[in-house]
Design a protein around this motif. Sequence first.
Motif, PDB file in Angstrom:
ATOM      1  N   THR A 176       1.550  -0.772  -0.049  1.00  0.00           N
ATOM      2  CA  THR A 176      -0.281   0.126   0.526  1.00  0.00           C
ATOM      3  C   THR A 176       1.106   1.251  -0.023  1.00  0.00           C
ATOM      4  OG1 THR A 176      -1.429  -0.665   1.235  1.00  0.00           O
ATOM      5  CG2 THR A 176      -1.799   1.690   1.408  1.00  0.00           C
ATOM      6  N   PRO A 177       1.213   2.061  -1.197  1.00  0.00           N
ATOM      7  CA  PRO A 177       1.122   3.868  -0.954  1.00  0.00           C
ATOM      8  C   PRO A 177       1.349   3.864   0.216  1.00  0.00           C
ATOM      9  CG  PRO A 177       0.274   3.353  -3.516  1.00  0.00           C
ATOM     10  CD  PRO A 177      -0.409   2.336  -2.172  1.00  0.00           C
ATOM     11  N   VAL A 178       2.298   4.196   1.265  1.00  0.00           N
ATOM     12  CA  VAL A 178       2.421   5.358   2.176  1.00  0.00           C
ATOM     13  C   VAL A 178       2.610   6.452   2.021  1.00  0.00           C
ATOM     14  CG1 VAL A 178       3.937   5.190   4.943  1.00  0.00           C
ATOM     15  CG2 VAL A 178       3.025   2.959   3.265  1.00  0.00           C
ATOM     16  N   VAL A 179       3.727   7.319   1.415  1.00  0.00           N
ATOM     17  CA  VAL A 179       4.273   8.419   1.037  1.00  0.00           C
ATOM     18  C   VAL A 179       4.521   8.280  -0.691  1.00  0.00           C
ATOM     19  CG1 VAL A 179       6.284  10.843   1.000  1.00  0.00           C
ATOM     20  CG2 VAL A 179       5.537   9.052   3.037  1.00  0.00           C
ATOM     21  N   ARG A 180       3.526   9.507  -1.146  1.00  0.00           N
ATOM     22  CA  ARG A 180       2.442   9.399  -1.878  1.00  0.00           C
ATOM     23  C   ARG A 180       3.325  10.359  -3.443  1.00  0.00           C
ATOM     24  NH1 ARG A 180      -3.397  10.610  -2.456  1.00  0.00           N
ATOM     25  NH2 ARG A 180      -2.276  10.358  -4.950  1.00  0.00           N
ATOM     26  N   GLU A 181       4.441  11.049  -2.237  1.00  0.00           N
ATOM     27  CA  GLU A 181       5.326  12.167  -3.380  1.00  0.00           C
ATOM     28  C   GLU A 181       6.190  11.650  -3.876  1.00  0.00           C
ATOM     29  OE1 GLU A 181       2.741  14.915  -0.832  1.00  0.00           O
ATOM     30  OE2 GLU A 181       3.647  12.763   0.098  1.00  0.00           O
ATOM     31  N   ARG A 182       6.273  12.224  -5.587  1.00  0.00           N
ATOM     32  CA  ARG A 182       6.853  11.087  -6.695  1.00  0.00           C
ATOM     33  C   ARG A 182       8.543  12.065  -6.004  1.00  0.00           C
ATOM     34  NH1 ARG A 182       2.116   9.173  -6.446  1.00  0.00           N
ATOM     35  NH2 ARG A 182       1.904   8.578  -8.699  1.00  0.00           N
ATOM     36  N   MET A 183       9.456  11.317  -6.154  1.00  0.00           N
ATOM     37  CA  MET A 183      11.071  12.330  -5.898  1.00  0.00           C
ATOM     38  C   MET A 183      11.576  11.739  -7.197  1.00  0.00           C
ATOM     39  SD  MET A 183      10.711  12.826  -3.225  1.00  0.00           S
ATOM     40  CE  MET A 183       8.951  12.403  -1.851  1.00  0.00           C
ATOM     41  N   HIS A 184      11.678  13.032  -7.743  1.00  0.00           N
ATOM     42  CA  HIS A 184      13.507  13.249  -8.770  1.00  0.00           C
ATOM     43  C   HIS A 184      14.516  12.363  -9.095  1.00  0.00           C
ATOM     44  CE1 HIS A 184      17.028  14.384  -6.978  1.00  0.00           C
ATOM     45  NE2 HIS A 184      17.600  14.654  -8.415  1.00  0.00           N
ATOM     46  N   TRP A 185      14.990  11.825  -7.429  1.00  0.00           N
ATOM     47  CA  TRP A 185      15.911  10.212  -7.728  1.00  0.00           C
ATOM     48  C   TRP A 185      15.464   8.959  -8.110  1.00  0.00           C
ATOM     49  CZ3 TRP A 185      15.993   6.156  -4.512  1.00  0.00           C
ATOM     50  CH2 TRP A 185      15.295   6.805  -3.540  1.00  0.00           C
ATOM     51  N   VAL A 186      14.386   8.942  -7.903  1.00  0.00           N
ATOM     52  CA  VAL A 186      13.576   8.082  -7.885  1.00  0.00           C
ATOM     53  C   VAL A 186      13.074   7.452  -9.445  1.00  0.00           C
ATOM     54  CG1 VAL A 186      11.572   6.229  -7.795  1.00  0.00           C
ATOM     55  CG2 VAL A 186      12.546   7.632  -5.961  1.00  0.00           C
ATOM     56  N   ILE A 187      13.175   8.290 -10.481  1.00  0.00           N
ATOM     57  CA  ILE A 187      13.182   8.407 -11.894  1.00  0.00           C
ATOM     58  C   ILE A 187      14.314   8.301 -12.357  1.00  0.00           C
ATOM     59  CG2 ILE A 187      12.357  10.685 -12.479  1.00  0.00           C
ATOM     60  CD1 ILE A 187      10.722   7.783 -13.739  1.00  0.00           C
ATOM     61  N   ALA A 188      14.983   9.693 -11.977  1.00  0.00           N
ATOM     62  CA  ALA A 188      16.158   8.846 -12.644  1.00  0.00           C
ATOM     63  C   ALA A 188      17.225   7.515 -12.590  1.00  0.00           C
ATOM     64  CB  ALA A 188      16.870  10.583 -12.033  1.00  0.00           C
ATOM     65  N   GLU A 189      17.116   7.115 -11.305  1.00  0.00           N
ATOM     66  CA  GLU A 189      17.534   5.987 -11.122  1.00  0.00           C
ATOM     67  C   GLU A 189      16.357   4.700 -11.934  1.00  0.00           C
ATOM     68  OE1 GLU A 189      19.970   4.009  -9.745  1.00  0.00           O
ATOM     69  OE2 GLU A 189      20.980   6.411  -8.683  1.00  0.00           O
ATOM     70  N   ALA A 190      15.450   5.093 -12.114  1.00  0.00           N
ATOM     71  CA  ALA A 190      14.488   3.943 -12.511  1.00  0.00           C
ATOM     72  C   ALA A 190      15.342   4.185 -14.323  1.00  0.00           C
ATOM     73  CB  ALA A 190      13.000   4.338 -12.852  1.00  0.00           C
ATOM     74  N   VAL A 191      15.687   5.047 -15.182  1.00  0.00           N
ATOM     75  CA  VAL A 191      15.705   5.488 -16.203  1.00  0.00           C
ATOM     76  C   VAL A 191      16.782   4.143 -16.427  1.00  0.00           C
ATOM     77  CG1 VAL A 191      16.936   7.137 -17.370  1.00  0.00           C
ATOM     78  CG2 VAL A 191      14.749   7.367 -16.908  1.00  0.00           C
TER      79      VAL A 191
END
Length: 415
Positions: A307-322
């Motif tokens: 279940t999502p806890v903190v729903r904010e999106r972080m720039h470092w997560v999309i960078a690491e995903a790419v």
Amino acid sequence: MTPSWTDLPGHRHWLETEAARLLSFAAAARHPVGGFAWLDAEGRPEPERGVRAWITCRMTHVFALAHLRGVPGAGPLADHGVRALRTVLRDPEHGGWYSALDAEGRPAEDGKNAYDHAFVLLSASSAAAAGRPGARELLDDVIAVIEERFWREAEGRCLESWDRAWSGTEDYRGANSNMHLVEAFLAAADATGDPVWLERALRMAGFFIDEAARGHGWRLPEHYSADWEPRLDYNSGERAHPFRPYGATVGHALEWARLLLHLESGLTDPPGWLLEGAEAMFGTAVATGWHADGADGFVYTLDWDDTPVVRERMHWVIAEAVAAAAVLHRRTGRPRYEELYRLWWDHAARFFIDPGAGGWHHELDPANRPAATVWDGKPDVYHAYQAVLLPTLPLRPGLAGALAHAAGQELPFRS
């Protein structure tokens, strides 16, 4: 067969342009007392907030990589960071590095944290690989501190923190600091040529991924007691902590996936679980973290039932995903990784990249609008800069080593 974006001149040009834009943005962070300042949402330095070791180290690492790429002006900025790490951020009495200085350059936080020291090792390794003055001495210094104070040979992992005088440690162990120490150990292996850093990184990854994450359905417990028992309820009252959030951290699973393949690339006889773990960590993070609340984007954290806890999106997560998608596609050739690579660059370009003020928005709300619940401003460009470099680099333990290899150069200081 559809070509990979990384094979297309237009995409490579886009990555180069974004790399140059990020460097231009980062150059404003130079702090007058040494090191690099926090940048606000408009890219203006905030010198009154002082100097943080992790920001200075990350910026130094980025400028060292840029120098290795032949970017004019990057070398002197890396030197500025190295000087700060050898002087104002260094504890002259007890050794090691302060976590933060105030605006006048006085110690503001004097505990000795593994997280900060991991980035000292990373920046020193990259600056040494780039041949910057004083970097080899800094590298030797931080290696000695990490080996004496943080690395525990019997456990194959690192302690979390000490007080200033190295007289007491925290009753806590963390996966985040150890993950960044894996990253730093890989960079040190490239910079020194000493295989012990790869061996240590493998032992650390073995515990956190092949044991802990595997044992929890490829969801990594981030927090542990002093005897390395998972603490799944840690920070349940401070769920959006920027460094120690409650629950499973989606971005760290993606980051680990990439680091496992960097580690695999440096080993003569790598164990099969490295690739297995990389694909499993990545696949679980995507299945549970992307679009988890019905909107595009990766949520910051999940509860143990996904279940999502903190729903904010972080720039470092999309960078690491790419970056992870790029590395996994290069390693396996599977089309799904290329599809996700394209999807996430489209997402980053639409929501995170800030063409007006520069840099990337560090945080978005659940509707993908700029926010500042966990992070305010745009403190550094480390994750974003690596995301635009990695897709076109050969797979090596460290980025500095990959850049040198791509250019047909031998790293300085290698024995």
